[in-house]
Write a protein that holds these residues in place. Structure first.
Motif, PDB file in Angstrom:
ATOM      1  N   GLY B 223      63.054  78.417  12.597  1.00 23.45           N
ATOM      2  CA  GLY B 223      64.159  78.322  13.131  1.00 23.45           C
ATOM      3  C   GLY B 223      64.490  79.561  11.323  1.00 23.45           C
ATOM      4  N   ARG B 224      63.817  79.311  10.457  1.00 15.45           N
ATOM      5  CA  ARG B 224      63.483  79.879   8.984  1.00 15.45           C
ATOM      6  C   ARG B 224      63.781  81.505   9.108  1.00 15.45           C
ATOM      7  N   ILE B 225      64.122  82.084   8.543  1.00 19.36           N
ATOM      8  CA  ILE B 225      64.385  83.595   7.772  1.00 19.36           C
ATOM      9  C   ILE B 225      64.349  83.721   7.359  1.00 19.36           C
ATOM     10  N   HIS B 226      63.234  84.745   6.426  1.00 20.30           N
ATOM     11  CA  HIS B 226      61.970  85.925   5.789  1.00 20.30           C
ATOM     12  C   HIS B 226      62.605  86.799   5.723  1.00 20.30           C
ATOM     13  N   VAL B 227      63.094  86.745   4.219  1.00 19.36           N
ATOM     14  CA  VAL B 227      63.794  88.631   4.598  1.00 19.36           C
ATOM     15  C   VAL B 227      63.126  89.297   3.021  1.00 19.36           C
ATOM     16  N   TRP B 228      62.642  90.371   3.453  1.00 20.70           N
ATOM     17  CA  TRP B 228      62.041  91.259   1.701  1.00 20.70           C
ATOM     18  C   TRP B 228      62.906  92.666   2.076  1.00 20.70           C
ATOM     19  N   VAL B 241      72.928  86.323   3.742  1.00 16.14           N
ATOM     20  CA  VAL B 241      72.079  86.335   5.297  1.00 16.14           C
ATOM     21  C   VAL B 241      73.080  85.453   5.950  1.00 16.14           C
ATOM     22  N   ALA B 242      72.478  84.394   4.814  1.00 12.20           N
ATOM     23  CA  ALA B 242      73.428  82.521   5.779  1.00 12.20           C
ATOM     24  C   ALA B 242      74.323  82.540   5.977  1.00 12.20           C
ATOM     25  N   ALA B 243      75.417  82.768   5.011  1.00 13.74           N
ATOM     26  CA  ALA B 243      76.944  83.349   5.575  1.00 13.74           C
ATOM     27  C   ALA B 243      77.222  83.391   6.842  1.00 13.74           C
ATOM     28  N   VAL B 247      74.107  79.903   8.505  1.00 18.38           N
ATOM     29  CA  VAL B 247      72.834  78.889   8.682  1.00 18.38           C
ATOM     30  C   VAL B 247      72.933  78.445   7.271  1.00 18.38           C
ATOM     31  N   PRO B 248      72.617  77.569   7.185  1.00 15.64           N
ATOM     32  CA  PRO B 248      72.669  76.465   5.702  1.00 15.64           C
ATOM     33  C   PRO B 248      71.373  77.889   4.566  1.00 15.64           C
ATOM     34  N   VAL B 249      71.623  77.538   3.597  1.00 11.44           N
ATOM     35  CA  VAL B 249      70.842  78.770   2.825  1.00 11.44           C
ATOM     36  C   VAL B 249      69.771  78.353   2.472  1.00 11.44           C
ATOM     37  N   SER B 250      69.147  77.208   2.886  1.00  7.67           N
ATOM     38  CA  SER B 250      68.259  76.379   2.695  1.00  7.67           C
ATOM     39  C   SER B 250      67.209  76.881   3.671  1.00  7.67           C
ATOM     40  N   ARG B 251      67.478  77.492   4.950  1.00  6.42           N
ATOM     41  CA  ARG B 251      67.305  77.972   5.952  1.00  6.42           C
ATOM     42  C   ARG B 251      66.632  79.631   5.839  1.00  6.42           C
ATOM     43  N   VAL B 252      66.872  79.979   4.727  1.00  6.60           N
ATOM     44  CA  VAL B 252      66.487  81.740   4.132  1.00  6.60           C
ATOM     45  C   VAL B 252      65.748  81.464   3.213  1.00  6.60           C
TER      46      VAL B 252
END
Lengths: 159, 750
Positions: B223-228, B241-243, B247-252
């Motif tokens: 469920g974690r989202i990693h973006v580069w 991205v979270a908004a 999803v909560p900001v802590s997931r990104v």
């Protein structure tokens, strides 16, 4: 699909791909040489410059078939052993970059100049580098770096 | 060593990221590679304004090699009205999502409509052609003045006009009309002996960074989202991205790659949530890289505008009244930076009676984004042209006229705040005293013009940690992406405090999991605010190092003095490196840390002197000589300050003479390539001379004022004023391309 053989930074390479595919994509995606950058896809910003048999080429508009049998040099192929190429060293010392994205294309193009004309005048440098876009406008320092690499006293790097 | 006795601040060390950048090793966003990577592509609207009746993605989904196809309907449910901070400006979730993937309507040519992920780019692009979109084309509205008309096509049926702070409930393309007022404008105009009123238009222009937008995303199985991506603000990416994905900001986790130029244009987020949705659907990481055409058509340029300026002055040279009407094109969604233009247009002047009306107007063009002092350059072109004409009518030298009216400590800005110590007078004096200003300018068709400009700069939140290494160096961890050399200018401030050499501080910009919240690299804030965080973190290190030194020197911390890299207590001494080598035996590692949110950014003034030659047969304008002057407060790394000044000047010159979005009547950009959108090359530009003025900012420990932006503000005005002296015509339109110049010359002859 077809097979192409060419040298990249002194090493023999064999690539099987679509003949029309841009050399830039082959270098970046197939060979992992990501130092050469995409800027416009039309040969207009020259960020993607590499050397083909010593001459600068815009790799974004050069189909890979044109590389057949040639020797390609990219930014990764300039530093020899532990040391930087003198053009790289001059860019570093002159601080000739802001974001740095155009720098590989600038350096590669400048290398070609100094190989054919070791002591260019300021006007010759400006003429030769015209067309390599830098939006941060490192032009004054970039030109000064090339003069430095050519062994000349950089002119007007600082005002 | 400078007058302050600084050892590092004010010097010009080699940049820490230099070796990676000259060898091609520096990793920019498009260089990211992950196992199993898919390539994404975005389908864009061919219409500037159209209702989207239906999107059929089945053909694309059936193509071999396609792994995911998405449209706006793939966004998870969310509160569409929630407001999110975009780093510079705020928008609702619906607006943010709407610009990433159109929902219901396409609002500009190039508006993203759907996206595909496939095994390679070729397949992804082929799949775009198999997506069927049923559009109902609608009439497009392309300029601020057209969009303000009552019979104009409406972009958003839900957008209502806000009039001086009150929502009128009336559906309109005018998102907002605001007003800044000081004194009594009518009274001021009545006192004037000379009144000049002129109208101006400026074209939409693009930031023109060479590196296109890009994003890689992995929506992981946990469920974690990693973006580069290449961004001016990793935390803006994280929060957007979270908004957008609810999803909560802590997931990104957002990892900022090296960034190939931004100039304000890489604050907004376009691709990251799209890549993330494609990743979720395909189960694999997805990379999207824009083409140059997509950059022009699908990212935010800076607003075109229509401006009216009226200035009155008395015979004694004092301005008695000033008025500006600023109608700015926001593009497809509200938010045009007209407010910034209004804050800046008259800020070089001390004027008792002034009024600025600002209009923020949606049109069928790409949603606009910041561009280096956003909003201020348009306004200054108009304002400085009129100021020049007023000076001429009064028979005054243009710099003397500006000095006579210059803003100073205590002057009130149009939007209310009173200036603290500012460098407007000093910048004008440096212009006047520069040899360029007094140099003879001989020959026909040549002229010299000047202008000044202001940018208020911002502070905002920054974090920094510093860890001490056993060899006496330190690692500095920060969250401000480095566009123009800020790793160096931040590290140098820590080095100054720590008594270390610049090269003994190793700065690194990290992802959003690895540092506390840090706002965007924008608003000329980074050297000011993140530099301040580094200053505080360095003091925290020093406090702890004194305790360790005290233990080793067998004394109390308050008895230890630190100077030039040496701790002293009486006759005993230890170097920073000697103490650093013994941290583990004196209590463990030392980490300094700081979080700041400083006020008092202290605005920066810039001035330009331009010599031009106008070809009377073709209208072509050549710049013969150009000098840029700017107040840096304190230049931490003067070479980078000069670099900012040269860069801003070059962009201002391009804006003045060449650059514009050429649109078809239907709203399609006709010049979305570097072949046709002409940015200055090395041959187009003169050597840009620079003069750094240093009027220390009382709101910063080293006196820093941000220098990234104010330098772009004066060039178009200075060049317009030079053209007037060369060719006798006052131009009212940007760019001042050959045909615009010729039209003015012919109009004058008739």
């Amino acid at each position: 699909m077809a097979t192409f053989r060419f040298k990249v930074n002194g090493r023999d390479r064999r690539i099987e791909t679509d003949p029309a595919r841009p050399l830039l994509d082959v270098l970046r995606e197939d060979l992992g040489l990501t130092g050469t950058k995409y800027g416009c896809g039309e040969g207009q910003c020259r960020t993607c410059t590499v050397l083909m048999d010593g001459k600068p080429a815009a790799s974004c508009i050069t189909p890979v078939r044109e590389a057949e049998g040639r020797a390609i040099v990219t930014i990764e192929g300039l530093a020899q052993g532990g040391g930087l190429h003198r053009v790289q060293q001059a860019f570093l010392e002159e601080g000739a970059m802001q974001c740095g994205y155009c720098v590989p294309g600038m350096i590669v193009r400048a290398v070609a100049l100094l190989e054919s004309n070791p002591h260019p005048s300021r006007a010759e440098i400006v003429q030769w580098m015209d067309g390599n876009l830098c939006r941060c406008c490192g032009y004054p320092r970039i030109l000064a770096a090339i003069e430095r690499a050519a062994g000349a006293q950089p002119e007007g790097a600082r005002s | 060593m400078s007058a302050h006795g600084y050892k590092v601040v004010g010097t010009r060390p080699v940049r820490p990221d230099g070796a990676d950048k000259v060898t091609g090793r520096a990793a920019y966003g498009a260089d990211v590679h992950l196992a199993g990577l898919l390539y994404g592509a975005v389908l864009r609207s061919p219409h500037a304004h159209a209702r989207i009746r239906r999107i059929d993605t089945r053909g694309a989904e059936a193509l071999e090699g396609v792994r995911a196809v998405i449209t706006a309907s793939d966004f998870p449910p969310a509160d569409a009205g929630r407001i999110i901070d975009l780093g510079e400006g705020q928008q609702t979730v619906a607006e943010v999502r709407g610009n990433m993937l159109a929902s219901g309507k396409a609002l500009y040519k190039g508006h993203a409509v759907a996206a595909v992920a496939a095994v390679n780019r070729h397949v992804a692009e082929e799949a775009l052609g198999l997506i069927e979109v049923d559009y109902e084309p609608l009439p497009a509205v392309l300029t601020a003045l057209e969009a303000m008309r009552e019979d104009a096509p409406i972009l958003h049926e839900t957008l209502t006009r806000k009039e001086l702070g009150t929502d009128t409930g009336e559906v309109s393309n005018v998102a907002e009309h605001f007003r800044f007022e000081l004194g009594d404008l009518e009274q001021g105009l009545a006192e004037a002996d000379v009144v000049v009123e002129r109208e101006f238009d400026t074209a939409t222009v693009h930031q023109g960074y060479i590196e296109p937008q890009n994003a890689t995303a992995l929506w992981n199985q946990d469920g974690r989202i990693h973006v580069w991506s290449s961004t001016q603000g990793a935390f803006v990416v994280r929060d957007t991205v979270a908004a957008a994905l609810n999803v909560p900001v802590s997931r990104v986790k957002a990892t900022p790659m090296e960034i190939g130029g931004g100039f304000g244009g890489k604050i907004r987020v376009y691709l990251e949530p799209v890549a993330a949705l494609l990743s979720r659907k395909s189960g694999r990481p997805v990379k999207i890289v824009m083409s140059r055409q997509e950059v022009f058509e699908g990212t935010g340029p800076t607003p075109g505008s229509h401006i009216r300026v009226k200035v009155g002055a008395r015979r004694d040279g004092r301005i008695s009244a000033a008025y500006a009407f600023l109608a700015y094109e926001a593009g497809a969604y509200p938010g045009s930076m007209a407010d910034c233009g209004a804050m800046c247009i008259f800020s070089p002047y001390d004027i008792a009676n002034l009024c600025v009306d600002g209009y923020n107007i949606v049109v069928n063009k790409p949603s606009t984004a910041a561009y280096r002092a956003p909003g201020a350059t348009n306004a200054a072109f108009a304002g400085e042209s009129v100021m020049d004409e007023v000076a001429e009518r009064l028979g005054m030298d243009p710099i003397d006229f500006r000095l006579r009216n210059a803003a100073h400590e205590g002057t009130r800005r149009a939007d209310g705040p009173k200036f603290r110590r500012i460098g407007c007078v000093e910048v004008l004096e440096a212009m006047k005293n520069h040899p360029h200003y007094s140099a003879p300018l001989e020959g026909p068709n040549r002229g010299r013009g000047v202008a000044v400009g202001f940018w208020f700069n911002v502070g905002l939140a920054s974090a920094c940690t510093i860890g001490v290494n056993a060899d006496g160096t330190v690692n500095l961890v920060e969250g401000s992406t480095d566009i123009g050399g800020t790793r160096a200018s931040i590290a140098m401030q820590a080095a100054e405090v720590l008594g270390l050499r610049a090269e003994d501080v190793h700065p690194v910009v990290v992802d959003t999991d690895s540092i506390a919240y840090t706002a965007v690299t924008g608003g000329s804030r980074t050297t000011f605010a993140t530099g301040w965080a580094a200053y505080e973190a360095a003091h925290d290190v020093l406090r702890q190092m004194k305790e360790r030194a005290a233990r080793l020197l067998e004394t109390e911390p308050e008895c230890v003095e630190y100077q030039d890299g040496v701790f002293r207590s009486g006759e005993s001494r230890m170097t920073f490196a000697e103490v650093a080598a013994r941290l583990n035996e004196t209590g463990g590692p030392v980490t300094g840390r700081a979080g700041v949110n400083p006020r008092g950014a202290g605005g920066s003034y810039a001035g330009a002197i331009a010599d031009v030659e106008v070809d009377p047969e073709t209208g072509r304008v050549s710049i013969l000589r150009f000098t840029s002057v700017q107040d840096a407060g304190k230049a931490i790394h003067p070479a980078y300050v000069e670099g900012q000044m040269q860069g801003g000047s070059a962009q201002g010159i391009g804006w003045a003479l060449n650059e514009e979005y050429c649109l078809s009547p239907g709203g399609a950009m006709q010049n979305s390539s570097f072949l046709d959108y002409r940015m200055p090359t090395s041959l187009d530009l003169p050597m840009i001379e620079t003069v750094i003025v240093e009027v220390p900012n009382p709101g910063h420990p080293f006196g820093v004022r941000g220098v990234g932006e104010a330098n772009i503000v004066p060039p178009p005005g200075a060049i317009a004023n030079a053209i007037y002296r060369a060719a006798g015509v006052r131009l009212s339109r940007l760019p001042m391309k050959p045909e615009t110049v010729m039209e003015a010359i012919w109009a004058q002859r008739d």
